[in-house]
Scaffold this active site. Structure first.
Site, mmCIF file in Angstrom:
data_model
loop_
_atom_site.group_PDB
_atom_site.id
_atom_site.type_symbol
_atom_site.label_atom_id
_atom_site.label_comp_id
_atom_site.label_asym_id
_atom_site.label_seq_id
_atom_site.Cartn_x
_atom_site.Cartn_y
_atom_site.Cartn_z
ATOM 1 N N GLY A 200 -7.986 -8.036 4.741
ATOM 2 C CA GLY A 200 -8.307 -7.554 5.750
ATOM 3 C C GLY A 200 -8.639 -8.006 7.394
ATOM 4 O O GLY A 200 -9.126 -8.407 8.005
ATOM 5 N N CYS B 71 7.110 -39.744 -12.148
ATOM 6 C CA CYS B 71 5.307 -40.763 -11.853
ATOM 7 C C CYS B 71 4.773 -40.076 -10.466
ATOM 8 O O CYS B 71 3.777 -40.668 -10.519
ATOM 9 C CB CYS B 71 5.440 -42.024 -12.701
ATOM 10 N N MET C 87 -5.718 -7.052 8.643
ATOM 11 C CA MET C 87 -5.418 -6.585 9.790
ATOM 12 C C MET C 87 -5.847 -5.272 10.370
ATOM 13 O O MET C 87 -6.662 -5.234 9.341
ATOM 14 C CB MET C 87 -3.975 -5.999 9.617
ATOM 15 N N ARG D 263 -3.046 -1.564 -6.504
ATOM 16 C CA ARG D 263 -2.630 -2.630 -6.694
ATOM 17 C C ARG D 263 -3.318 -3.634 -7.930
ATOM 18 O O ARG D 263 -3.872 -3.533 -7.640
ATOM 19 C CB ARG D 263 -2.390 -3.417 -5.461
ATOM 20 N N ARG E 102 -3.693 2.947 8.640
ATOM 21 C CA ARG E 102 -4.052 1.698 8.280
ATOM 22 C C ARG E 102 -2.234 0.771 8.255
ATOM 23 O O ARG E 102 -1.326 1.539 7.903
ATOM 24 C CB ARG E 102 -4.423 1.763 6.558
ATOM 25 N N LYS F 220 0.789 -1.246 -0.387
ATOM 26 C CA LYS F 220 -0.186 0.275 -0.065
ATOM 27 C C LYS F 220 0.860 1.637 0.030
ATOM 28 O O LYS F 220 0.435 1.896 -0.494
ATOM 29 C CB LYS F 220 -0.757 -0.211 0.776
ATOM 30 N N HIS G 53 -15.948 -9.576 1.733
ATOM 31 C CA HIS G 53 -14.160 -10.894 2.163
ATOM 32 C C HIS G 53 -14.862 -11.381 1.657
ATOM 33 O O HIS G 53 -14.171 -12.419 0.786
ATOM 34 C CB HIS G 53 -14.784 -10.432 3.662
ATOM 35 N N SER H 159 12.010 -43.567 -13.955
ATOM 36 C CA SER H 159 10.794 -42.796 -13.560
ATOM 37 C C SER H 159 10.560 -42.841 -11.984
ATOM 38 O O SER H 159 10.649 -43.766 -11.324
ATOM 39 C CB SER H 159 9.389 -43.443 -14.072
ATOM 40 N N TYR I 164 10.924 -35.726 -18.675
ATOM 41 C CA TYR I 164 9.361 -35.624 -18.545
ATOM 42 C C TYR I 164 8.794 -35.901 -16.940
ATOM 43 O O TYR I 164 9.546 -35.718 -16.059
ATOM 44 C CB TYR I 164 8.674 -36.381 -19.359
#
Ligand code: PEP
Ligand code: MG
Length: 886
Positions: A107, A846, A109, A354, A98, A28, A470, A779, A866
């Protein structure tokens, strides 16, 4: 200490900071400084740095004199710019205080507005503004907020007084209260503080200021901030900054307003200003959902079918200014912005900008659009999309053919459809989710205290609150479907039910919500596979252009194979053959095979399994035409396959033609204390070679059938599981090679195949050079490799891993995100040793980690060829693999 600068000023076209100083000034603060530098109308103020927050916690939570001096200098600067004085009885300057951390924590703090008001300055404010009602409204708001945030006083006490007085004065809304009403309420509020806290509400403005600053720093360590940080991987050491900014007022009457907006639609990504505002209100009114916000644009108003006038209509001049500013901001930041503004007597002030949080759908669209608009390049676009968030797009949607009973309608706050049983509290959501239930959290509105319950819910439904409430913001961030502001809903928390237009729904009953339309539906509704947008395909194409790692899938049914192909997989990395036997008609034959005591008995059972296997492989090979297919020979942890229930036991006995007592006797014989480390994987092939021989035959026969039919080679990779020694692989490889030879002789088809192994045991990783003498590919089976490296049971550790995470011993569940330090070290050794023996050895992964973005990045760096993951994670892996290379 003295050399360190803790306070940075901004405002009026100048600033000591800028957007690049986010770590120091918080998001901020840095953006306020940047906007100010851009010449946008930002109320002057200053930021106390995040570094000071750290210093504060390390030094007994004290404010050193040096800081007080810096603040005093910054205050004077603001007073000069504004032409008003903090605490002045005639011409008072007021502040907002703030928090503002590096990462946005909406929301989480605390905030205090209208700071600097007391019994004397309120008179000055009334005089100066010519608006006594406004002055007392601000004062009562300040007492409410300050008492709550700084003095730790329960909000509820004030709400009761306010409601009583509204009733007494015959006011239906806060805005109906007169100046005199509010003046009286202020007296009552102060008396309440005195009564409850045994002290006067502070009249000294400096005491007010430092109290608020201290409260913001303290809020960094409140429970909800701590939980939010844990959920979002934000270190406590980052700290928050504190922004002290001169107040501008949206509650000065009908030419004043406050609002929030996104520069593009945060749900769909559509290029349109999207937001809400309230006339004659302060910021907290919009977020708290106390009044229903109005749309900023006419088109937004139409989309919501609202009859409240849009800002475009009520304040056309200010609206045009806002449009000009938001365009400037978007071009400057080259990203969608989430802005907050206030209009004070027709003058527009910017309070925040922001990068806006958005759904995955919006992220994809905005990224593609911005490339087309030449704001960013393709690589930026890929960096803008969190691979894990794509999961939201792959979520099922409601089957349009399903008959549904819509009982209420709210706002489409976060897309996707979800069904679950209704719960009314966060605690109940957690309790039921722990039992494995799918829940929908139903609240009048959510608050940061609900964060844990929201996290475990399939969907969130609120009766109040807009698209920026919120519930909406947090659900979108979590990728959880949400319907907010369903006005027809009457929620009775106490008696655990809600009614929606005459329908009563009790806790425990099932509902479905559609976060893309806002529908609330009774009962469970069938869903459909998601339909992916052109923008999504474009992003996937761009990802494929830069991606080095290939992406395969773990699949063993034709349906899964087809899904994975549709999602762009480049082969099968793991076909678990034991999973092909889970269906009821097959498991009997597998049980028969396992229970057989003699070779003859086993061969009889295997003869039944062979044609089933062969037919399955034919189908899979056809779907995967031209792509490699890794088939793993049987690896059944015995406990997963033995019958347990009496009914199952007698069924097997009947099928095999033996006594129930015999089956029980065999189960006793086969019982293992530790089946995960028991007679499974290649150990089974060593004991009973006929099993692997049957499988190899089924594979080769299927390949020869497909080759004959299609004229194309099947790219076969036959994989032996749970190998610890070279010798195991050597024995089983000769068996496979011999089987292929005989199939070749019988069918005349020359087959293309490789034999390789999984690396699932530390010994195999450490001696990978020896194993690579036999194996043509590795693998990494990181599920077992994690289990065996940690000595942690895959099946049992969930019950206590939570404690380990809480205690900070393990940051992540190592079965979900690869432990790069430990398990990763073994992988690196195996890669190096495997390649030392066989330069071109093919390497893949895998285990479940193959679909986890952080683990995929590791695989990229470790030089694997992969990753292989479940079909629905294929797109996530494609994007993660691309980003790993950027
Ligand atoms: C593994 O262990 O990582 C693996 C893929 O095999 P499974 O999960 O079947 O044991
Ligand atoms: Mg395994």
């Amino acid at each position: 200490m003295t050399a360190q600068k803790f306070v940075y000023s901004f405002g009026d076209g100048k600033s000591e900071g800028d957007a690049s100083m986010k770590n120091l000034l918080g998001g901020k603060g840095a953006n306020l400084a940047e906007m100010s530098k851009m010449g946008l109308p930002v109320p002057p103020g200053f930021t106390i740095t995040t570094e000071f927050c750290d210093f504060y916690y390390k030094n007994d939570k004290k404010f050193p004199d040096a800081l007080r001096k810096e603040v005093a200098v910054a205050l004077v600067k603001i007073e000069e710019k504004i032409g008003a004085k903090f605490g002045d009885e005639k011409n008072p300057l007021l502040f907002s205080v703030r928090s503002g951390a590096r990462a946005s924590m909406p929301g989480m703090m605390d905030t205090v507005l209208n700071l600097g008001l007391n019994d004397k300055t309120v008179l000055g404010l009334a005089e100066k503004s010519g608006n006594k009602r406004f002055a007392y409204d601000s004062y009562r708001r300040f007492i409410q907020m300050y008492s709550n945030v700084v003095l730790g006083f329960d909000h509820h006490n004030f709400e009761v007084i306010l409601d009583e007085k509204k009733h007494e004065f015959g006011a239906s809304a806060d805005t109906d209260l007169t100046a005199e009403n509010l003046e009286e309420i202020v007296v009552l509020f102060k008396a309440e503080v005195k009564k409850e806290l045994n002290r006067e509400f502070p009249q000294d403005v400096n005491e007010q200021l430092w109290g608020a600053v201290e409260a913001v720093f303290a809020s960094w360590m409140n429970d909800r901030a701590i939980i939010y940080r844990q959920l979002n991987d934000i270190p406590a050491s980052w700290g928050t900054a504190v922004n002290v900014q001169s107040m501008v007022f949206g509650n000065m009457g009908d030419t004043s307003a406050t609002g929030v907006a996104f520069t593009r639609n945060p749900s769909t990504g559509e290029k349109e200003l999207y937001g809400e505002y309230l006339i004659n209100a302060q910021g907290e009114d919009v977020v708290a959902g106390i009044r229903t916000p109005q749309s900023i644009t006419i088109s937004g108003k139409e989309q919501l079918a609202s009859n409240l006038p849009a800002m475009e209509e009520t304040m056309p001049d200010v609206f045009l200014q806002l449009v000009e500013i938001y365009k400037k901001l978007e071009n400057h930041y080259r990203d969608m912005q989430d802005i907050e503004f206030t209009v004070q007597n027709k003058k527009l002030w910017m309070l925040q900008t922001r990068n806006g949080k958005r759904t995955a759908q919006a992220a994809v669209k905005i990224a593609v659009d911005m490339v087309n608009e030449k704001l960013i390049d393709k690589k930026d676009a890929l960096k803008r999309i969190d691979p894990a968030s794509l999961d939201q797009l792959l979520h099922p949607t409601l089957d349009p053919k399903a008959k549904v009973q819509v009982i209420a309608k709210g706002l489409p706050a976060s897309p996707g459809a979800a069904s679950g049983i209704v719960v009314f509290s966060s605690a109940e959501a957690e309790r039921r989710a722990e039992n494995g239930d799918k829940v929908i959290l139903v609240r009048i509105e959510t608050s940061p205290e609900d964060i844990k319950g929201m996290h475990v819910s399939q969907g969130i439904l609120t009766a109040r609150g807009g698209m920026t409430s919120h519930a909406a913001v947090v659900a979108r961030g979590m990728g959880t479907p949400c319907v907010s502001g369903a006005g027809g809903l009457l929620v009775d928390h106490v008696n655990h039910f809600f009614t929606a237009n005459g329908t009563k729904v009790k806790e425990g009953e099932t509902i479905t919500i559609n976060g893309s339309t806002g529908d609330v539906i009774l009962g469970l509704v069938p869903t459909l596979k998601p339909n992916l947008s052109d923008d999504f395909q474009t992003i996937m194409k761009w990802a494929d252009e830069v991606r080095v790692l290939k992406v395969r899938t773990n699949a063993e049914t034709p349906l899964d194979c087809q899904t994975a192909r549709d999602f762009g997989c480049e082969g099968i990395g793991l076909c678990r053959t034991e999973h092909m036997f889970f269906s009821e008609d097959r498991i009997i034959s597998v049980r028969e095979m396992i229970l057989a005591e003699t070779l003859e008995g086993r061969k009889k059972a295997l003869a039944k399994l062979l044609p089933m296997q062969r037919a399955d492989f034919v189908e899979i090979f056809k779907i995967m035409a031209g792509l490699p297919v890794t088939i793993r020979l049987l690896d059944p942890p015995l406990h997963e396959f033995l019958p347990h229930k009496d009914s199952e036991i007698s069924e097997v006995a009947k099928a095999v033609g033996v006594d129930v007592s015999y089956v029980k006797h065999r189960i006793g014989q086969l019982h293992e204390q530790n089946p995960m480390l028991g007679h499974r994987g290649c150990r089974l092939g060593i004991s009973y070679p006929e099993i692997y021989e049957m499988q190899a035959r089924a594979i080769f026969e299927a390949a020869s059938i497909v080759k004959k039919e299609t004229g194309k080679d099947v790219l076969l990779e036959i994989m032996v599981p749970l190998v610890a020694t070279k010798k195991e692989l050597q024995i089983l490889k000769s068996l496979i090679v011999a089987t292929e030879k005989s199939v070749e002789q019988e069918t005349g088809a020359k087959l293309n195949y490789m034999v390789g192994t999984m690396i699932e045991l530390p010994r195999a990783a450490l001696l990978a050079d020896q194993i690579a003498e036999e194996a043509e590919f590795f693998s990494f089976g990181t599920n077992d490799l994690t289990q065996t490296t940690f000595g942690l049971s895959r099946d049992d550790s969930a019950s206590f891993l939570g404690h380990y995470q809480k205690a900070g011993i393990l940051e992540k569940d190592p079965f979900a995100e690869l432990d790069q330090e430990g398990v990763g070290a073994l992988i690196k050794i195996a890669v190096e040793k495997g390649r030392a023996t066989r330069k071109d050895i093919k390497l893949g992964i895998c285990g479940e980690h193959g679909g986890n973005p952080a683990s995929i990045e590791f695989c990229h760096k470790a030089g694997l060829n992969y990753v292989s993951c479940s079909p629905y994670r294929v797109p996530i892996a494609r994007l993660a693999a691309a980003r790993a290379g950027l």
